[in-house]
Design a protein around this motif. Structure first.
Motif, short mmCIF file in Angstrom:
data_model
loop_
_atom_site.label_atom_id
_atom_site.label_comp_id
_atom_site.label_asym_id
_atom_site.label_seq_id
_atom_site.Cartn_x
_atom_site.Cartn_y
_atom_site.Cartn_z
N VAL A 45 0.83 -1.20 0.00
CA VAL A 45 0.00 0.00 0.00
C VAL A 45 0.87 1.26 0.00
O VAL A 45 0.58 2.22 -0.70
CB VAL A 45 -0.98 -0.01 1.20
CG1 VAL A 45 -1.69 1.31 1.33
CG2 VAL A 45 -1.98 -1.15 1.06
N SER A 46 1.97 1.24 0.76
CA SER A 46 2.80 2.45 0.86
C SER A 46 3.83 2.59 -0.26
O SER A 46 4.15 3.70 -0.65
CB SER A 46 3.49 2.51 2.22
OG SER A 46 4.40 1.46 2.38
N THR A 47 4.35 1.46 -0.78
CA THR A 47 5.43 1.56 -1.78
C THR A 47 5.05 1.06 -3.17
O THR A 47 5.76 1.31 -4.13
CB THR A 47 6.68 0.76 -1.34
OG1 THR A 47 6.37 -0.63 -1.36
CG2 THR A 47 7.16 1.19 0.03
N GLY A 48 3.95 0.27 -3.24
CA GLY A 48 3.57 -0.30 -4.52
C GLY A 48 4.33 -1.57 -4.87
O GLY A 48 4.24 -2.07 -5.98
N LYS A 49 5.12 -2.10 -3.93
CA LYS A 49 5.89 -3.33 -4.16
C LYS A 49 5.20 -4.49 -3.47
O LYS A 49 5.05 -4.51 -2.26
CB LYS A 49 7.31 -3.19 -3.62
CG LYS A 49 8.15 -2.21 -4.38
CD LYS A 49 9.55 -2.19 -3.83
CE LYS A 49 10.39 -1.17 -4.59
NZ LYS A 49 11.76 -1.13 -4.08
N CYS A 50 4.83 -5.49 -4.26
CA CYS A 50 4.21 -6.70 -3.73
C CYS A 50 5.26 -7.81 -3.77
O CYS A 50 5.64 -8.27 -4.85
CB CYS A 50 2.98 -7.09 -4.56
SG CYS A 50 2.17 -8.59 -4.01
N LEU A 51 5.73 -8.21 -2.59
CA LEU A 51 6.76 -9.26 -2.51
C LEU A 51 6.32 -10.54 -3.18
O LEU A 51 7.11 -11.24 -3.80
CB LEU A 51 7.11 -9.56 -1.06
CG LEU A 51 8.19 -8.74 -0.41
CD1 LEU A 51 8.44 -9.22 1.02
CD2 LEU A 51 9.47 -8.80 -1.20
N CYS A 52 5.05 -10.88 -3.03
CA CYS A 52 4.51 -12.12 -3.60
C CYS A 52 4.34 -12.05 -5.11
O CYS A 52 4.14 -13.07 -5.75
CB CYS A 52 3.14 -12.42 -3.00
SG CYS A 52 3.15 -12.73 -1.25
N LYS A 53 4.35 -10.85 -5.63
CA LYS A 53 4.05 -10.60 -7.05
C LYS A 53 2.62 -11.01 -7.39
O LYS A 53 2.30 -11.35 -8.52
CB LYS A 53 5.06 -11.28 -7.97
CG LYS A 53 6.47 -10.74 -7.79
CD LYS A 53 7.37 -11.18 -8.91
CE LYS A 53 8.78 -10.76 -8.69
NZ LYS A 53 9.05 -9.37 -8.83
N LEU A 54 1.75 -10.95 -6.37
CA LEU A 54 0.33 -11.16 -6.62
C LEU A 54 -0.22 -9.97 -7.39
O LEU A 54 -0.96 -10.13 -8.34
CB LEU A 54 -0.42 -11.34 -5.30
CG LEU A 54 -1.93 -11.47 -5.37
CD1 LEU A 54 -2.32 -12.73 -6.15
CD2 LEU A 54 -2.53 -11.51 -3.97
N PHE A 55 0.18 -8.77 -6.97
CA PHE A 55 -0.23 -7.54 -7.64
C PHE A 55 0.94 -7.01 -8.45
O PHE A 55 2.07 -6.96 -7.96
CB PHE A 55 -0.66 -6.49 -6.62
CG PHE A 55 -1.83 -6.91 -5.78
CD1 PHE A 55 -3.11 -6.89 -6.30
CD2 PHE A 55 -1.65 -7.33 -4.47
CE1 PHE A 55 -4.19 -7.29 -5.54
CE2 PHE A 55 -2.72 -7.72 -3.69
CZ PHE A 55 -4.00 -7.70 -4.23
N VAL A 56 0.68 -6.61 -9.68
CA VAL A 56 1.70 -6.03 -10.55
C VAL A 56 1.15 -4.75 -11.15
O VAL A 56 -0.06 -4.57 -11.27
CB VAL A 56 2.12 -7.01 -11.68
CG1 VAL A 56 2.80 -8.24 -11.11
CG2 VAL A 56 0.94 -7.41 -12.52
N ALA A 57 2.06 -3.86 -11.52
CA ALA A 57 1.66 -2.60 -12.12
C ALA A 57 0.92 -2.88 -13.43
O ALA A 57 1.27 -3.79 -14.18
CB ALA A 57 2.88 -1.73 -12.38
N ASP A 58 -0.13 -2.10 -13.68
CA ASP A 58 -0.87 -2.25 -14.93
C ASP A 58 0.07 -2.11 -16.11
O ASP A 58 0.98 -1.28 -16.10
CB ASP A 58 -1.98 -1.19 -15.04
CG ASP A 58 -3.15 -1.47 -14.13
OD1 ASP A 58 -3.26 -2.62 -13.65
OD2 ASP A 58 -3.95 -0.57 -13.91
N GLY A 59 -0.12 -2.95 -17.11
CA GLY A 59 0.71 -2.91 -18.30
C GLY A 59 1.97 -3.74 -18.18
O GLY A 59 2.71 -3.87 -19.14
N VAL A 60 2.22 -4.34 -17.03
CA VAL A 60 3.40 -5.19 -16.84
C VAL A 60 2.96 -6.63 -17.01
O VAL A 60 2.05 -7.09 -16.32
CB VAL A 60 4.03 -4.99 -15.46
CG1 VAL A 60 5.17 -5.98 -15.23
CG2 VAL A 60 4.52 -3.57 -15.30
#
Length: 66
Positions: A45-60
């Motif tokens: 939520v604070s950095t935009g980094k998901c360690l699990c890679k469950l969430f990724v930036a749109d377009g990636v």
């Protein structure tokens, strides 16, 4: 979170979601299980980094191997 989507690798996503379920809603990539590790965790939520890679930036086109 705006600007992020679930990883496109559905098999990987299912494994991570299963881990979240088994840990009572906490990130399966974290050792601790406290209010900061509830998915989505405070770090994501604070950095935009998901360690699990469950969430990724749109377009990636991220997969578990990236």
């Amino acid at each position: 979170m705006k600007g992020y989507s679930l990883n496109k690798d559905r098999e990987y996503v299912n494994k991570i979601i299963d881990g979240i379920y088994r840990r009572g809603g906490h990130c399966p990539c974290r050792r601790a299980a406290d209010e900061t590790t509830l998915c989505p965790c405070d770090e994501f939520v604070s950095t935009g980094k998901c360690l699990c890679k469950l969430f990724v930036a749109d377009g990636v086109a991220e997969t578990k191997n990236n």
